[in-house]
Design a protein around this motif. Structure first.
Motif, PDB file in Angstrom:
ATOM      1  N   ASN A   1       4.712  -0.167  -1.467  1.00 25.52           N
ATOM      2  CA  ASN A   1       3.493  -0.014  -0.678  1.00 25.52           C
ATOM      3  C   ASN A   1       3.713   1.137   0.306  1.00 25.52           C
ATOM      4  O   ASN A   1       4.672   1.120   1.076  1.00 25.52           O
ATOM      5  CB  ASN A   1       3.207  -1.325   0.064  1.00 25.52           C
ATOM      6  CG  ASN A   1       1.873  -1.336   0.775  1.00 25.52           C
ATOM      7  OD1 ASN A   1       1.400  -0.325   1.274  1.00 25.52           O
ATOM      8  ND2 ASN A   1       1.264  -2.505   0.836  1.00 25.52           N
TER       9      ASN A   1
ATOM     10  N   PHE B   1       2.083   1.830   2.914  1.00 22.62           N
ATOM     11  CA  PHE B   1       1.696   1.458   4.270  1.00 22.62           C
ATOM     12  C   PHE B   1       2.651   0.397   4.802  1.00 22.62           C
ATOM     13  O   PHE B   1       2.813  -0.658   4.183  1.00 22.62           O
ATOM     14  CB  PHE B   1       0.255   0.941   4.294  1.00 22.62           C
ATOM     15  CG  PHE B   1      -0.735   1.956   3.804  1.00 22.62           C
ATOM     16  CD1 PHE B   1      -1.139   3.006   4.615  1.00 22.62           C
ATOM     17  CD2 PHE B   1      -1.224   1.879   2.515  1.00 22.62           C
ATOM     18  CE1 PHE B   1      -2.032   3.956   4.152  1.00 22.62           C
ATOM     19  CE2 PHE B   1      -2.124   2.825   2.036  1.00 22.62           C
ATOM     20  CZ  PHE B   1      -2.524   3.868   2.860  1.00 22.62           C
TER      21      PHE B   1
ATOM     22  N   PRO C   1       4.200  -2.694   7.002  1.00 21.44           N
ATOM     23  CA  PRO C   1       3.568  -3.942   7.462  1.00 21.44           C
ATOM     24  C   PRO C   1       2.915  -3.809   8.838  1.00 21.44           C
ATOM     25  O   PRO C   1       1.951  -4.518   9.136  1.00 21.44           O
ATOM     26  CB  PRO C   1       4.732  -4.942   7.492  1.00 21.44           C
ATOM     27  CG  PRO C   1       5.693  -4.418   6.471  1.00 21.44           C
ATOM     28  CD  PRO C   1       5.579  -2.913   6.562  1.00 21.44           C
TER      29      PRO C   1
ATOM     30  N   ASP D   1       1.024  -1.493   9.790  1.00 23.72           N
ATOM     31  CA  ASP D   1      -0.343  -1.029   9.525  1.00 23.72           C
ATOM     32  C   ASP D   1      -0.995  -2.124   8.671  1.00 23.72           C
ATOM     33  O   ASP D   1      -1.246  -1.954   7.484  1.00 23.72           O
ATOM     34  CB  ASP D   1      -0.310   0.312   8.796  1.00 23.72           C
ATOM     35  CG  ASP D   1      -1.673   0.961   8.660  1.00 23.72           C
ATOM     36  OD1 ASP D   1      -2.694   0.313   8.992  1.00 23.72           O
ATOM     37  OD2 ASP D   1      -1.726   2.113   8.185  1.00 23.72           O
TER      38      ASP D   1
ATOM     39  N   HIS E   1      -1.967  -2.034   4.706  1.00 27.11           N
ATOM     40  CA  HIS E   1      -0.923  -2.677   3.906  1.00 27.11           C
ATOM     41  C   HIS E   1      -1.535  -3.787   3.040  1.00 27.11           C
ATOM     42  O   HIS E   1      -1.285  -3.856   1.831  1.00 27.11           O
ATOM     43  CB  HIS E   1       0.157  -3.254   4.827  1.00 27.11           C
ATOM     44  CG  HIS E   1       1.331  -3.825   4.109  1.00 27.11           C
ATOM     45  ND1 HIS E   1       2.410  -3.071   3.728  1.00 27.11           N
ATOM     46  CD2 HIS E   1       1.596  -5.093   3.682  1.00 27.11           C
ATOM     47  CE1 HIS E   1       3.290  -3.834   3.106  1.00 27.11           C
ATOM     48  NE2 HIS E   1       2.819  -5.071   3.059  1.00 27.11           N
TER      49      HIS E   1
ATOM     50  N   TRP F   1      -3.884  -2.350   0.267  1.00 27.77           N
ATOM     51  CA  TRP F   1      -3.120  -1.783  -0.837  1.00 27.77           C
ATOM     52  C   TRP F   1      -2.537  -2.893  -1.707  1.00 27.77           C
ATOM     53  O   TRP F   1      -2.594  -2.815  -2.941  1.00 27.77           O
ATOM     54  CB  TRP F   1      -2.013  -0.876  -0.295  1.00 27.77           C
ATOM     55  CG  TRP F   1      -1.313  -0.085  -1.347  1.00 27.77           C
ATOM     56  CD1 TRP F   1      -1.609   1.193  -1.740  1.00 27.77           C
ATOM     57  CD2 TRP F   1      -0.199  -0.497  -2.153  1.00 27.77           C
ATOM     58  NE1 TRP F   1      -0.744   1.594  -2.749  1.00 27.77           N
ATOM     59  CE2 TRP F   1       0.126   0.570  -3.012  1.00 27.77           C
ATOM     60  CE3 TRP F   1       0.552  -1.662  -2.235  1.00 27.77           C
ATOM     61  CZ2 TRP F   1       1.169   0.507  -3.930  1.00 27.77           C
ATOM     62  CZ3 TRP F   1       1.590  -1.735  -3.148  1.00 27.77           C
ATOM     63  CH2 TRP F   1       1.887  -0.648  -3.990  1.00 27.77           C
ATOM     64  N   GLU F   2      -1.990  -3.916  -1.094  1.00 32.29           N
ATOM     65  CA  GLU F   2      -1.428  -5.039  -1.858  1.00 32.29           C
ATOM     66  C   GLU F   2      -2.497  -5.666  -2.752  1.00 32.29           C
ATOM     67  O   GLU F   2      -2.242  -5.983  -3.906  1.00 32.29           O
ATOM     68  CB  GLU F   2      -0.826  -6.097  -0.927  1.00 32.29           C
ATOM     69  CG  GLU F   2       0.464  -5.669  -0.263  1.00 32.29           C
ATOM     70  CD  GLU F   2       1.624  -5.485  -1.239  1.00 32.29           C
ATOM     71  OE1 GLU F   2       1.743  -6.268  -2.197  1.00 32.29           O
ATOM     72  OE2 GLU F   2       2.418  -4.548  -1.023  1.00 32.29           O
TER      73      GLU F   2
END
Length: 161
Positions: free
Chosen positions: A6, A8, A10, A12, A16, A19-20
């Motif tokens: 990822n 970004f 954690p 952010d 984050h 995106w996950e």
């Protein structure tokens, strides 16, 4: 750096989490043909999706998915079709390699995500499955969790090409 990291941190938290949801979970669910992994990621009551048909002319884009059910059916059809295709490289790694979702605009409880596919996946006969399109996702934070409320997908990448 691993292929599925990822971008970004954690710290952010919003980017984050987005995106996950729209990269890692989407890829894993799609490859597993498992809609149950993503079904709670949507605002089912008001969801809709536009299909750009890989055309630059926005007048040609259509409301292809007026309900979450209509999108689910197409998503599952594409997942089955992909699962039946033989590739010459690990598909999960290839999908992470060609997926870019670094442009995420967050303002309060709303977000617009720019997800781009730009690359190809090798096939055993020496050819390649080319993936070159983009999707704009519209997300809303509902009770502390991000949900997809709609999208404009299957747009050419870059737009205008």
């Amino acid at each position: 750096m691993t292929f599925d990291k990822n971008p970004f941190p954690p710290g952010d938290a919003d980017r984050h989490a987005l995106w996950e949801m729209l990269v890692r979970r989407d890829i894993d669910a799609f490859l597993g043909q498992d809609w149950s992994m993503v079904e709670d990621d949507f605002v089912a009551s008001s969801f809709f999706g536009m299909h750009a048909h890989f055309l630059s002319d926005a007048d040609a884009w259509r409301l292809q998915f007026p309900t979450l059910g209509s999108y689910r059916d197409e998503w599952l059809r594409q997942a089955r079709e992909t699962a039946a295709t033989i590739f010459a490289e690990p598909l999960r790694e290839a999908l992470f390699r060609i997926t870019n979702m670094r442009d995420i605009d967050v303002d309060g409880d709303r977000a617009v995500l720019h997800k781009k596919f730009n690359g190809s996946v090798a096939k055993p006969d020496g050819s390649a499955e080319k993936l070159k399109w983009q999707t704009l996702y519209f997300c809303t934070k509902v009770e502390g969790s991000w949900k997809i409320s709609g999208f404009v997908g299957y747009m050419p990448h870059p737009l205008g090409s």
